[in-house]
Design a protein around this motif. Sequence first.
Motif, PDB file in Angstrom:
ATOM      1  N   LEU A 136       0.837  -1.191   0.000  1.00 50.84           N
ATOM      2  CA  LEU A 136       0.000   0.000   0.000  1.00 50.84           C
ATOM      3  C   LEU A 136       0.879   1.251   0.000  1.00 50.84           C
ATOM      4  O   LEU A 136       2.043   1.216   0.406  1.00 50.84           O
ATOM      5  CB  LEU A 136      -0.915   0.018   1.233  1.00 50.84           C
ATOM      6  N   THR A 137       0.310   2.353  -0.450  1.00 50.36           N
ATOM      7  CA  THR A 137       1.040   3.621  -0.551  1.00 50.36           C
ATOM      8  C   THR A 137       0.662   4.536   0.606  1.00 50.36           C
ATOM      9  O   THR A 137      -0.522   4.689   0.928  1.00 50.36           O
ATOM     10  CB  THR A 137       0.722   4.317  -1.887  1.00 50.36           C
ATOM     11  N   ARG A 138       1.667   5.157   1.212  1.00 52.44           N
ATOM     12  CA  ARG A 138       1.411   6.075   2.317  1.00 52.44           C
ATOM     13  C   ARG A 138       0.851   7.391   1.787  1.00 52.44           C
ATOM     14  O   ARG A 138       1.395   7.988   0.859  1.00 52.44           O
ATOM     15  CB  ARG A 138       2.681   6.350   3.109  1.00 52.44           C
ATOM     16  N   ILE A 139      -0.223   7.835   2.398  1.00 51.68           N
ATOM     17  CA  ILE A 139      -0.844   9.115   2.054  1.00 51.68           C
ATOM     18  C   ILE A 139      -0.934   9.962   3.321  1.00 51.68           C
ATOM     19  O   ILE A 139      -1.397   9.491   4.364  1.00 51.68           O
ATOM     20  CB  ILE A 139      -2.270   8.928   1.488  1.00 51.68           C
ATOM     21  N   GLY A 140      -0.485  11.203   3.233  1.00 49.83           N
ATOM     22  CA  GLY A 140      -0.657  12.142   4.329  1.00 49.83           C
ATOM     23  C   GLY A 140      -1.728  13.158   3.971  1.00 49.83           C
ATOM     24  O   GLY A 140      -1.824  13.595   2.816  1.00 49.83           O
ATOM     25  N   VAL A 141      -2.544  13.516   4.944  1.00 49.89           N
ATOM     26  CA  VAL A 141      -3.588  14.525   4.728  1.00 49.89           C
ATOM     27  C   VAL A 141      -3.508  15.545   5.866  1.00 49.89           C
ATOM     28  O   VAL A 141      -3.753  15.208   7.030  1.00 49.89           O
ATOM     29  CB  VAL A 141      -5.001  13.901   4.694  1.00 49.89           C
ATOM     30  N   ASP A 142      -3.125  16.784   5.542  1.00 46.49           N
ATOM     31  CA  ASP A 142      -3.042  17.853   6.538  1.00 46.49           C
ATOM     32  C   ASP A 142      -4.393  18.531   6.677  1.00 46.49           C
ATOM     33  O   ASP A 142      -4.975  18.998   5.693  1.00 46.49           O
ATOM     34  CB  ASP A 142      -1.986  18.888   6.123  1.00 46.49           C
ATOM     35  N   PRO A 182      -4.315   1.419  -1.533  1.00 46.03           N
ATOM     36  CA  PRO A 182      -3.907   0.784  -2.790  1.00 46.03           C
ATOM     37  C   PRO A 182      -3.601   1.856  -3.840  1.00 46.03           C
ATOM     38  O   PRO A 182      -4.342   2.839  -3.954  1.00 46.03           O
ATOM     39  CB  PRO A 182      -5.124  -0.054  -3.187  1.00 46.03           C
ATOM     40  N   GLN A 183      -2.553   1.657  -4.581  1.00 50.49           N
ATOM     41  CA  GLN A 183      -2.110   2.684  -5.531  1.00 50.49           C
ATOM     42  C   GLN A 183      -3.214   3.082  -6.499  1.00 50.49           C
ATOM     43  O   GLN A 183      -3.367   4.266  -6.844  1.00 50.49           O
ATOM     44  CB  GLN A 183      -0.880   2.191  -6.299  1.00 50.49           C
ATOM     45  N   GLU A 184      -4.009   2.096  -6.929  1.00 51.59           N
ATOM     46  CA  GLU A 184      -5.037   2.390  -7.925  1.00 51.59           C
ATOM     47  C   GLU A 184      -6.199   3.205  -7.354  1.00 51.59           C
ATOM     48  O   GLU A 184      -7.057   3.679  -8.094  1.00 51.59           O
ATOM     49  CB  GLU A 184      -5.569   1.094  -8.547  1.00 51.59           C
ATOM     50  N   LEU A 185      -6.239   3.393  -6.008  1.00 53.69           N
ATOM     51  CA  LEU A 185      -7.332   4.148  -5.396  1.00 53.69           C
ATOM     52  C   LEU A 185      -6.911   5.550  -4.956  1.00 53.69           C
ATOM     53  O   LEU A 185      -7.713   6.285  -4.363  1.00 53.69           O
ATOM     54  CB  LEU A 185      -7.897   3.381  -4.192  1.00 53.69           C
ATOM     55  N   ILE A 186      -5.669   5.929  -5.252  1.00 48.70           N
ATOM     56  CA  ILE A 186      -5.219   7.267  -4.858  1.00 48.70           C
ATOM     57  C   ILE A 186      -6.044   8.342  -5.561  1.00 48.70           C
ATOM     58  O   ILE A 186      -6.409   9.362  -4.960  1.00 48.70           O
ATOM     59  CB  ILE A 186      -3.714   7.442  -5.171  1.00 48.70           C
ATOM     60  N   GLY A 187      -6.374   8.125  -6.825  1.00 52.64           N
ATOM     61  CA  GLY A 187      -7.204   9.095  -7.547  1.00 52.64           C
ATOM     62  C   GLY A 187      -8.575   9.245  -6.928  1.00 52.64           C
ATOM     63  O   GLY A 187      -9.103  10.370  -6.803  1.00 52.64           O
ATOM     64  N   GLY A 206       3.207   9.407  -0.550  1.00 55.48           N
ATOM     65  CA  GLY A 206       4.529   8.965  -0.099  1.00 55.48           C
ATOM     66  C   GLY A 206       4.943   7.663  -0.746  1.00 55.48           C
ATOM     67  O   GLY A 206       4.542   7.348  -1.869  1.00 55.48           O
ATOM     68  N   ALA A 207       5.723   6.868  -0.016  1.00 58.74           N
ATOM     69  CA  ALA A 207       6.293   5.627  -0.533  1.00 58.74           C
ATOM     70  C   ALA A 207       5.332   4.454  -0.351  1.00 58.74           C
ATOM     71  O   ALA A 207       4.402   4.496   0.457  1.00 58.74           O
ATOM     72  CB  ALA A 207       7.608   5.334   0.147  1.00 58.74           C
ATOM     73  N   GLU A 208       5.577   3.405  -1.131  1.00 62.31           N
ATOM     74  CA  GLU A 208       4.816   2.164  -1.003  1.00 62.31           C
ATOM     75  C   GLU A 208       5.576   1.203  -0.103  1.00 62.31           C
ATOM     76  O   GLU A 208       6.801   1.124  -0.152  1.00 62.31           O
ATOM     77  CB  GLU A 208       4.600   1.526  -2.384  1.00 62.31           C
TER      78      GLU A 208
END
Length: 216
Positions: A136-142, A182-187, A206-208
């Motif tokens: 999975l890919t790390r996502i940050g949300v401020d 999941p990378q395909e759900l970032i959009g 961020g990174a996977e």
Amino acid sequence: MSTVYPSTIAAPVEHEIVITKSRFITTVAPVADVADADRVIAGVRKRFWDARHNCTAMVTGILGDQARSSDDGEPSGTAGVPMLEVLRRRGLTDVVAVVTRYFGGVKLGAGGLVRAYSTSVSETLDRAVLVQRRALTRIGVDVPHAEAGRIDNVLRDWVRHHDAVLGDTGYGSVATFELWVPQELIGALRADLASMSGGALEPLVGAERVVDVPTG
């Protein structure tokens, strides 16, 4: 789809069955590596020092590519290998199984031993909580502090419906939510963040890495 890796278990489980007067006490436990598995095995052998056999099987590595087993005095191929086959069939890694046998005075024969050791591990794993692993890919949300409570609730609901994981939240000048997606759900996350915030929130990608995803 995101890559699915072999699963592991969440916590140690112990289970006992009796077959033709022999007691089979099985311990399964999650481990970090071979050395960790060896420590678990040593602990079980110390607890059950007076048992006739402490047979073992382990699978380790992110891809489950390392395996080891021991019959510990049982006829060759009747204990460790059948135990290992159960771990393999269940698609598990980073797990060790130890079956302690107190001999009941009745010989089971090769086929009986294979069934006994396989059943012991299988029934114990039935009682374990599985932990799936995915890349999975790390996502940050401020998020501004005033909005943190509302966004927290929305993100918890989002990850439940999108095969994602909500990580730690950091608090500084803003609240920073961590998601593993999941990378395909970032959009899709980007679009949903924009919708829930009037365009104010943007994911910081961020990174996977491979992440544990508890089931249930």
